[in-house]
Design a protein around this motif. Sequence first.
Motif, mmCIF file in Angstrom:
data_model
loop_
_atom_site.group_PDB
_atom_site.id
_atom_site.type_symbol
_atom_site.label_atom_id
_atom_site.label_comp_id
_atom_site.label_asym_id
_atom_site.label_seq_id
_atom_site.Cartn_x
_atom_site.Cartn_y
_atom_site.Cartn_z
ATOM 1 N N TRP A 192 68.584 37.822 63.684
ATOM 2 C CA TRP A 192 67.731 38.654 63.470
ATOM 3 C C TRP A 192 66.561 38.671 62.325
ATOM 4 O O TRP A 192 66.075 39.183 62.128
ATOM 5 N N HIS A 200 64.708 33.149 70.048
ATOM 6 C CA HIS A 200 64.444 34.374 71.063
ATOM 7 C C HIS A 200 63.036 33.954 71.945
ATOM 8 O O HIS A 200 62.849 34.752 72.740
ATOM 9 N N THR A 201 62.379 33.171 71.585
ATOM 10 C CA THR A 201 61.370 32.765 72.419
ATOM 11 C C THR A 201 61.466 31.946 73.608
ATOM 12 O O THR A 201 60.504 31.435 74.430
ATOM 13 N N GLN A 205 66.294 33.294 76.848
ATOM 14 C CA GLN A 205 66.583 34.356 75.852
ATOM 15 C C GLN A 205 65.438 35.578 76.306
ATOM 16 O O GLN A 205 65.826 37.019 76.206
ATOM 17 N N GLN A 209 66.214 39.684 76.872
ATOM 18 C CA GLN A 209 65.808 40.524 76.186
ATOM 19 C C GLN A 209 65.131 41.503 77.295
ATOM 20 O O GLN A 209 65.390 43.025 76.908
ATOM 21 N N TYR A 255 71.073 42.199 72.598
ATOM 22 C CA TYR A 255 69.628 42.498 72.186
ATOM 23 C C TYR A 255 69.581 44.139 72.608
ATOM 24 O O TYR A 255 68.791 44.792 71.739
ATOM 25 N N PHE A 264 65.418 44.537 66.082
ATOM 26 C CA PHE A 264 64.792 43.507 66.718
ATOM 27 C C PHE A 264 63.503 44.411 67.801
ATOM 28 O O PHE A 264 63.833 45.379 68.321
ATOM 29 N N MET A 266 60.925 43.663 70.359
ATOM 30 C CA MET A 266 60.117 42.578 71.402
ATOM 31 C C MET A 266 58.719 42.552 71.235
ATOM 32 O O MET A 266 58.024 41.642 71.291
#
Length: 328
Positions: A192, A200-201, A205, A209, A255, A264, A266
């Motif tokens: 994180w 996370h991209t 993933q 999310q 998530y 986190f 988004m």
Amino acid sequence: MNFVAIDFETANRDPASACSLGLIVVKDGVITEQKQWLIQPPNLSFDYRHIKIHGITPELVKDAPTFDLIWEDIKSCIDNQVIVAHNAPFDVNVLHNAAAAYSLKLPSFKSLCTVELSRRAWPELKNHQLSTVAGSLGLDLDHHNSKSDALVCANIVMSACGYLNIKQICDCFNYLDMQSDVETFKYDRDFWDEQGFEIHTTEDQVKRQKSASKVSLESINTESKIAVINGYNVTLESCTCRDFSIRRLPCKHMYKLAQDLKVFDMSKLQQKSAENIESTACTIKININMDDIIYNVINDHTDKLLSGKIQKDEFIAGILRLVSGMKT
């Protein structure tokens, strides 16, 4: 080498909803017992998604014994033993919750995960799902048949121990402890922080999310940052679900916890991705030095990208077509 391999199938997301158990007893490196039970889960409550996975229906278990009625048989097999399972946190969690549903006291035992063991023995495999490991070892598998899964699990232990020259099952724990730095980038990294942004991209993933909004948060301790989500024990570093055990990357439950704890966001991730794309596009726009026609085509594509009229993959495809045309 003595141990007991188990595999649970569940009727729904509740870890107490065991509907089948496969149990394999290994003594002195030889399989001595193979057992399997259909189990009537509490309230005969089934989720169609689970039925789709293992094929067990309410009709099949309506006359089956409840977990408490087979407990003594199970207990006699696992008492003071090492329990092994493929994704052991899941199966041990089911064992704990199924017993708790009937106020049954668990005996003493240790648990060993064959996902972890197979990772150490055969790191070259594309993944360490049960079907993949079974296939690499030439083992027959009727996946999600609890006895078949447990039997394959037992054979994975014996094959891995033979390959790694481990003589006793208890030595597996020492071996795994000594090898715990093998995948430090997956186990020890902070998912994180700013440096962890890129994980996370990826498409996989991003899907997790989006799925986080659909999971059920049962309880959360904001101080310790621990939650129970869909029956799984979740922290910011790990989750007892099968997805995290196999991939060692944030799952949808993690998530959900991260979003609720506000570690986190988004929308910020999407903004940062957009900034990166814009920076890349602007760099291309500034640095291109070619004749006016080619420049104008690229300039047009860049403007469309920045305005959102085309996506990044369309932008790249257009540039590649242009370059290909220049070569011809």
